[in-house]
Design a protein around this motif. Sequence first.
Motif, PDB file in Angstrom:
ATOM      1  N   UNK A 172       3.877  -5.698  -6.268  1.00 41.07           N
ATOM      2  CA  UNK A 172       4.712  -4.926  -5.362  1.00 41.07           C
ATOM      3  C   UNK A 172       4.321  -3.455  -5.470  1.00 41.07           C
ATOM      4  N   UNK A 173       4.893  -2.631  -4.598  1.00 42.48           N
ATOM      5  CA  UNK A 173       4.787  -1.196  -4.744  1.00 42.48           C
ATOM      6  C   UNK A 173       3.395  -0.641  -4.502  1.00 42.48           C
ATOM      7  N   UNK A 174       3.058   0.419  -5.273  1.00 44.03           N
ATOM      8  CA  UNK A 174       1.873   1.218  -4.984  1.00 44.03           C
ATOM      9  C   UNK A 174       0.578   0.440  -5.096  1.00 44.03           C
ATOM     10  N   UNK A 175       0.547  -0.617  -5.914  1.00 39.11           N
ATOM     11  CA  UNK A 175      -0.687  -1.392  -6.051  1.00 39.11           C
ATOM     12  C   UNK A 175      -1.134  -1.967  -4.707  1.00 39.11           C
ATOM     13  N   UNK A 176      -0.203  -2.119  -3.769  1.00 37.41           N
ATOM     14  CA  UNK A 176      -0.552  -2.663  -2.450  1.00 37.41           C
ATOM     15  C   UNK A 176      -1.313  -1.666  -1.580  1.00 37.41           C
TER      16      UNK A 176
END
Length: 316
Positions: A93-97
């Motif tokens: 989830x989040x910034x890794x996407x």
Amino acid sequence: MMDWTDRHCRTFHRQLSRRALLYTEMVTAPALVRGGATHLLDFGSQEHPVALQLGGSEPGELARAARMGADHGYDEINLNVGCPSDRVQSGRFGAVLMREPELVAECCAGMIAAQPLPVTVKCRIGVDDQRPDDVLPDFLSKIRAAGVRRVTIHARMAWLQGLSPKENRDVPPLDYDLVHRMKAEFPDLHVSINGGITDLDQVETHLARGLDGVMIGRAAYHDPAMVLLEADQRIFGETGPAPTREEVVHAMLPYIDRHIAAGGKLGQVTRHMLGLFTGQPGARRWRRVLSEGASRPGADRELVLEALGEVTRAAA
């Protein structure tokens, strides 16, 4: 803002501004769809306008979660592609996407098709070794093609390797100019900016330069009156007077009464109110009375009024 902007916090912030758009904590799609944790969607009618912020990376699951949010009466569904926390990374989830713009676009398309509310995205300018000047325009192009029309950009990289979530809020340098360039490059997108903004003077500066909105997180939590108390007048053009801090306290008392009558604890509400008098005479006494007393058995509105009395005496 996980563990911060719960329904008690949002109800409190709504007393300071009737117009600002409030966001929930990030709620993960798996918790809703697979875990059945629908209580995470609870909010009060007094919170409107309020957006449900979702985390996830499986398009079908996010579509179902978005539909659940729409059914619960939210005003907007937001996909978080900016949070750098370890537990968010481990769940994809989040910034890794930011590394998977095609997947984010697919998720957004599914969420848009599943329900009638606007789907918005909150992102970073890039992560780790990415070049923001290259990756951010590509990211925005892909989510725009999926149907997204509103985006909030945190004007910092997220360094997922080597920095803690707390450090990721402060260490990577801000690049406001890049966000402004994205607005110029994508004039049809509603572009808001986030990161390092602490007062309404800065908000007005970004709006005057052509951005469509400004998101403020921790500054609005720690010094809510500085950010929100005059927002309706200065940002939204309201002509009536802004409430006073004392009026905000009194406006919260009926909500506190209902919460305690339903079995809740005073501290669950007042922990969000500690910063209300920041910078004012009596602020330390206000915080001390609430911090020391709110967890005691039987604590209720009288403790809040006692704390307010300390502020009044300090200002006299």
